[in-house]
Design a protein around this motif. Structure first.
Motif, PDB file in Angstrom:
ATOM      1  N   MET A  32       3.268 -11.979 -33.839  1.00 57.23           N
ATOM      2  CA  MET A  32       2.486 -12.274 -35.085  1.00 57.23           C
ATOM      3  C   MET A  32       3.195 -13.328 -35.786  1.00 57.23           C
ATOM      4  SD  MET A  32      -0.462 -10.505 -35.105  1.00 57.23           S
ATOM      5  CE  MET A  32      -0.915 -11.043 -37.078  1.00 57.23           C
ATOM      6  N   THR A  33       4.489 -13.446 -35.802  1.00 55.81           N
ATOM      7  CA  THR A  33       5.152 -14.531 -36.357  1.00 55.81           C
ATOM      8  C   THR A  33       4.831 -15.913 -35.822  1.00 55.81           C
ATOM      9  OG1 THR A  33       7.098 -13.023 -36.911  1.00 55.81           O
ATOM     10  CG2 THR A  33       7.518 -15.415 -37.208  1.00 55.81           C
ATOM     11  N   GLU A  34       4.885 -15.852 -34.485  1.00 54.01           N
ATOM     12  CA  GLU A  34       4.576 -17.219 -33.628  1.00 54.01           C
ATOM     13  C   GLU A  34       3.027 -17.736 -33.990  1.00 54.01           C
ATOM     14  OE1 GLU A  34       6.755 -18.897 -31.759  1.00 54.01           O
ATOM     15  OE2 GLU A  34       8.374 -17.459 -32.174  1.00 54.01           O
ATOM     16  N   ALA A  35       2.276 -16.773 -33.882  1.00 56.26           N
ATOM     17  CA  ALA A  35       0.811 -17.026 -34.141  1.00 56.26           C
ATOM     18  C   ALA A  35       0.617 -17.489 -35.576  1.00 56.26           C
ATOM     19  CB  ALA A  35      -0.146 -15.721 -33.909  1.00 56.26           C
ATOM     20  N   SER A  36       1.485 -16.875 -36.603  1.00 56.89           N
ATOM     21  CA  SER A  36       1.275 -17.226 -37.778  1.00 56.89           C
ATOM     22  C   SER A  36       1.863 -18.774 -38.242  1.00 56.89           C
ATOM     23  CB  SER A  36       2.056 -16.369 -38.803  1.00 56.89           C
ATOM     24  OG  SER A  36       1.508 -15.178 -38.688  1.00 56.89           O
ATOM     25  N   ALA A  37       2.995 -18.859 -37.330  1.00 54.48           N
ATOM     26  CA  ALA A  37       3.632 -20.257 -37.584  1.00 54.48           C
ATOM     27  C   ALA A  37       2.622 -21.502 -36.948  1.00 54.48           C
ATOM     28  CB  ALA A  37       4.780 -20.380 -36.690  1.00 54.48           C
ATOM     29  N   ILE A  38       1.988 -21.261 -35.775  1.00 49.08           N
ATOM     30  CA  ILE A  38       1.110 -21.903 -34.987  1.00 49.08           C
ATOM     31  C   ILE A  38      -0.124 -22.365 -35.994  1.00 49.08           C
ATOM     32  CG2 ILE A  38      -0.465 -22.269 -33.535  1.00 49.08           C
ATOM     33  CD1 ILE A  38       1.322 -20.812 -31.483  1.00 49.08           C
ATOM     34  N   LEU A  39      -0.679 -21.213 -36.677  1.00 47.90           N
ATOM     35  CA  LEU A  39      -1.820 -21.494 -37.561  1.00 47.90           C
ATOM     36  C   LEU A  39      -1.376 -22.445 -38.909  1.00 47.90           C
ATOM     37  CD1 LEU A  39      -3.498 -17.862 -37.312  1.00 47.90           C
ATOM     38  CD2 LEU A  39      -4.259 -20.215 -36.385  1.00 47.90           C
ATOM     39  N   ALA A  40      -0.291 -21.901 -39.411  1.00 54.71           N
ATOM     40  CA  ALA A  40       0.370 -22.729 -40.799  1.00 54.71           C
ATOM     41  C   ALA A  40       0.342 -23.984 -40.324  1.00 54.71           C
ATOM     42  CB  ALA A  40       1.597 -22.002 -41.107  1.00 54.71           C
TER      43      ALA A  40
ATOM     44  N   SER B  60      10.365 -32.160 -39.993  1.00 53.64           N
ATOM     45  CA  SER B  60      10.305 -31.451 -38.691  1.00 53.64           C
ATOM     46  C   SER B  60      11.959 -30.887 -38.637  1.00 53.64           C
ATOM     47  CB  SER B  60      10.497 -32.472 -37.558  1.00 53.64           C
ATOM     48  OG  SER B  60      11.234 -33.566 -37.536  1.00 53.64           O
ATOM     49  N   GLN B  61      12.995 -31.403 -39.451  1.00 52.07           N
ATOM     50  CA  GLN B  61      14.397 -30.493 -39.093  1.00 52.07           C
ATOM     51  C   GLN B  61      14.016 -29.280 -39.731  1.00 52.07           C
ATOM     52  OE1 GLN B  61      17.209 -33.306 -40.397  1.00 52.07           O
ATOM     53  NE2 GLN B  61      17.760 -33.798 -38.357  1.00 52.07           N
ATOM     54  N   GLU B  62      13.340 -29.399 -40.953  1.00 50.91           N
ATOM     55  CA  GLU B  62      13.293 -28.101 -41.542  1.00 50.91           C
ATOM     56  C   GLU B  62      12.471 -26.920 -40.748  1.00 50.91           C
ATOM     57  OE1 GLU B  62      11.318 -28.749 -45.356  1.00 50.91           O
ATOM     58  OE2 GLU B  62      12.892 -30.452 -45.898  1.00 50.91           O
ATOM     59  N   ILE B  63      11.509 -27.438 -39.952  1.00 57.49           N
ATOM     60  CA  ILE B  63      10.757 -26.714 -39.026  1.00 57.49           C
ATOM     61  C   ILE B  63      11.367 -25.925 -38.089  1.00 57.49           C
ATOM     62  CG2 ILE B  63       8.724 -26.389 -37.439  1.00 57.49           C
ATOM     63  CD1 ILE B  63       7.238 -28.455 -39.092  1.00 57.49           C
ATOM     64  N   PHE B  64      12.313 -26.951 -37.224  1.00 54.14           N
ATOM     65  CA  PHE B  64      13.004 -26.520 -36.079  1.00 54.14           C
ATOM     66  C   PHE B  64      14.289 -25.728 -36.344  1.00 54.14           C
ATOM     67  CE2 PHE B  64      10.827 -30.152 -34.011  1.00 54.14           C
ATOM     68  CZ  PHE B  64      10.771 -29.390 -32.674  1.00 54.14           C
ATOM     69  N   VAL B  65      14.657 -25.417 -37.867  1.00 54.75           N
ATOM     70  CA  VAL B  65      15.696 -24.577 -38.037  1.00 54.75           C
ATOM     71  C   VAL B  65      14.946 -23.143 -38.270  1.00 54.75           C
ATOM     72  CG1 VAL B  65      17.264 -26.200 -39.014  1.00 54.75           C
ATOM     73  CG2 VAL B  65      15.693 -24.928 -40.415  1.00 54.75           C
ATOM     74  N   SER B  66      13.677 -23.134 -38.295  1.00 56.75           N
ATOM     75  CA  SER B  66      13.100 -21.930 -38.528  1.00 56.75           C
ATOM     76  C   SER B  66      13.066 -20.837 -37.271  1.00 56.75           C
ATOM     77  CB  SER B  66      11.594 -21.958 -38.857  1.00 56.75           C
ATOM     78  OG  SER B  66      10.961 -22.693 -37.895  1.00 56.75           O
TER      79      SER B  66
ATOM     80  N   ILE C  78      11.470 -19.755 -34.963  1.00 58.67           N
ATOM     81  CA  ILE C  78      10.257 -19.593 -34.072  1.00 58.67           C
ATOM     82  C   ILE C  78      10.500 -20.493 -32.887  1.00 58.67           C
ATOM     83  CG2 ILE C  78       8.610 -19.194 -35.893  1.00 58.67           C
ATOM     84  CD1 ILE C  78       7.738 -22.113 -36.088  1.00 58.67           C
ATOM     85  N   SER C  79       9.602 -20.310 -31.630  1.00 57.56           N
ATOM     86  CA  SER C  79       9.783 -21.063 -30.549  1.00 57.56           C
ATOM     87  C   SER C  79       9.262 -22.360 -30.732  1.00 57.56           C
ATOM     88  CB  SER C  79       8.658 -20.596 -29.638  1.00 57.56           C
ATOM     89  OG  SER C  79       8.752 -21.091 -28.130  1.00 57.56           O
ATOM     90  N   ARG C  80      10.088 -23.463 -30.055  1.00 57.78           N
ATOM     91  CA  ARG C  80       9.741 -24.856 -30.059  1.00 57.78           C
ATOM     92  C   ARG C  80       8.412 -25.123 -29.473  1.00 57.78           C
ATOM     93  NH1 ARG C  80      13.545 -24.066 -32.912  1.00 57.78           N
ATOM     94  NH2 ARG C  80      15.543 -24.985 -32.521  1.00 57.78           N
TER      95      ARG C  80
ATOM     96  N   PHE D 126       3.231 -32.163 -19.081  1.00 56.25           N
ATOM     97  CA  PHE D 126       3.347 -33.062 -20.478  1.00 56.25           C
ATOM     98  C   PHE D 126       3.947 -32.043 -21.348  1.00 56.25           C
ATOM     99  CE2 PHE D 126      -1.022 -35.682 -19.532  1.00 56.25           C
ATOM    100  CZ  PHE D 126      -0.156 -36.300 -18.786  1.00 56.25           C
ATOM    101  N   MET D 127       3.421 -30.741 -21.575  1.00 52.70           N
ATOM    102  CA  MET D 127       3.980 -29.894 -22.511  1.00 52.70           C
ATOM    103  C   MET D 127       5.428 -29.555 -22.238  1.00 52.70           C
ATOM    104  SD  MET D 127       2.001 -28.979 -24.883  1.00 52.70           S
ATOM    105  CE  MET D 127       2.840 -27.337 -25.568  1.00 52.70           C
ATOM    106  N   VAL D 128       5.953 -29.182 -21.014  1.00 52.46           N
ATOM    107  CA  VAL D 128       7.356 -29.006 -20.681  1.00 52.46           C
ATOM    108  C   VAL D 128       8.039 -30.020 -20.777  1.00 52.46           C
ATOM    109  CG1 VAL D 128       8.738 -28.156 -18.847  1.00 52.46           C
ATOM    110  CG2 VAL D 128       6.464 -26.974 -18.997  1.00 52.46           C
ATOM    111  N   VAL D 129       7.609 -31.144 -20.114  1.00 53.74           N
ATOM    112  CA  VAL D 129       8.744 -32.226 -20.449  1.00 53.74           C
ATOM    113  C   VAL D 129       8.747 -32.922 -21.744  1.00 53.74           C
ATOM    114  CG1 VAL D 129       9.047 -34.684 -19.679  1.00 53.74           C
ATOM    115  CG2 VAL D 129       8.379 -32.898 -17.952  1.00 53.74           C
ATOM    116  N   GLY D 130       7.360 -32.986 -22.421  1.00 54.60           N
ATOM    117  CA  GLY D 130       7.426 -33.505 -23.881  1.00 54.60           C
ATOM    118  C   GLY D 130       8.074 -32.893 -24.664  1.00 54.60           C
ATOM    119  N   THR D 131       8.104 -31.568 -24.627  1.00 56.02           N
ATOM    120  CA  THR D 131       8.544 -30.571 -25.775  1.00 56.02           C
ATOM    121  C   THR D 131      10.182 -30.626 -25.713  1.00 56.02           C
ATOM    122  OG1 THR D 131       6.799 -29.168 -25.732  1.00 56.02           O
ATOM    123  CG2 THR D 131       8.949 -28.280 -26.557  1.00 56.02           C
ATOM    124  N   PHE D 132      10.586 -30.847 -24.247  1.00 55.39           N
ATOM    125  CA  PHE D 132      11.895 -30.910 -23.734  1.00 55.39           C
ATOM    126  C   PHE D 132      12.471 -32.109 -24.584  1.00 55.39           C
ATOM    127  CE2 PHE D 132      15.383 -32.691 -21.133  1.00 55.39           C
ATOM    128  CZ  PHE D 132      16.399 -31.769 -21.303  1.00 55.39           C
TER     129      PHE D 132
END
Length: 256
Positions: A1-9, A87-93, A95-97, A241-247
């Protein structure tokens, strides 16, 4: 639920930004309508006797291209967030990248898909025949295309350091694909070098999937591949694209 809420936010934030940006709303509709109304009509007037309705050909191509390109180009907001340190504020949360990236893609898809309604409405103005079945098929195809475009945007923007660089690079990324994807011209018999470039052009499969959704009920053999082939290729490209781009994007954030 946390991951889904983050995606929707994250998606909700991007959609609200669109509603507040009237200039982007107007420009996002003007570009495809000029392509269809002027170029499509002129091609049909000059070369319409070849057996294929070129206005419909251009309409379906521009429809798929617009949704794909709008989502891909909209991911530029990742760079804006980076420059504003958001983005740095998001990445310290906690949740999954991948959830962060998926949220951006979902948000830009919600931004791009309303453009399809305007383009389709303009198609009716130009008296392009579209049955409920064709509209339903195109709607499903455009959802896939929007998400696919977002994944392509991620892998491109992950290698760019600023919005200025992105604005300079994107025209060189998109313009060749207009012709390699068969946006305005049939590409069934290209010379070998161009055929290879066409087959590795992601926009080609977005455009072809849109045309397959439209022409599958007419019996015309305009699409290059059937829907299952296009979807298989799109799925494979999406994963890469997703795997390489996110990495690459996460690594760039960590090295800041």
């Amino acid at each position: 639920m946390t991951e889904a809420s983050a995606i929707l936010a994250i998606a909700h934030r991007d959609f609200i930004k669109l509603l507040r940006d009237r200039t982007r709303i107007v420009s996002s509709f003007a570009f495809p309508l000029i392509f269809i109304g002027i170029l499509g009509s002129s091609l049909q007037s000059g070369f319409g006797g070849a057996g294929t309705n070129l206005l419909v050909f251009v309409f379906t191509g521009v429809l798929g291209m617009t949704i794909w390109q709008s989502t891909a180009q909209g991911i530029i907001s990742l760079i804006a967030d980076r420059e504003e340190d958001f983005s740095q504020e998001i990445f310290v949360s906690p949740i999954s990248r991948y959830s962060i990236i998926l949220g951006k893609i979902l948000g830009e898809s919600l931004v791009a898909l309303p453009q399809a309604l305007g383009i389709i409405a303009f198609g009716f103005v130009l008296q392009i025949q579209m049955s409920p079945d064709q509209l339903a098929r195109m709607a499903l195809a455009l959802v896939v295309i929007a998400v696919f475009g977002g994944a392509f945007g991620v892998i491109v923007l992950a290698n760019l350091g600023s919005q200025r660089a992105a604005q300079q690079i994107f025209p060189f990324v998109f313009l060749p694909q207009y012709f390699l994807a068969g946006l305005f011209n049939p590409i069934g018999h290209l010379p070998l070098p161009l055929d290879i470039l066409s087959k590795i052009s992601p926009m080609r499969y977005a455009v072809d999937l849109t045309r397959d959704a439209y022409y599958s009920t007419t019996g015309e053999r305009v699409p290059l591949f059937d829907a299952s082939t296009n979807l298989t290729i799109i799925a494979a490209m999406f994963v890469v694209f997703m795997v390489v781009g996110t990495f690459l994007f996460v690594r760039a954030e960590r090295n800041r």
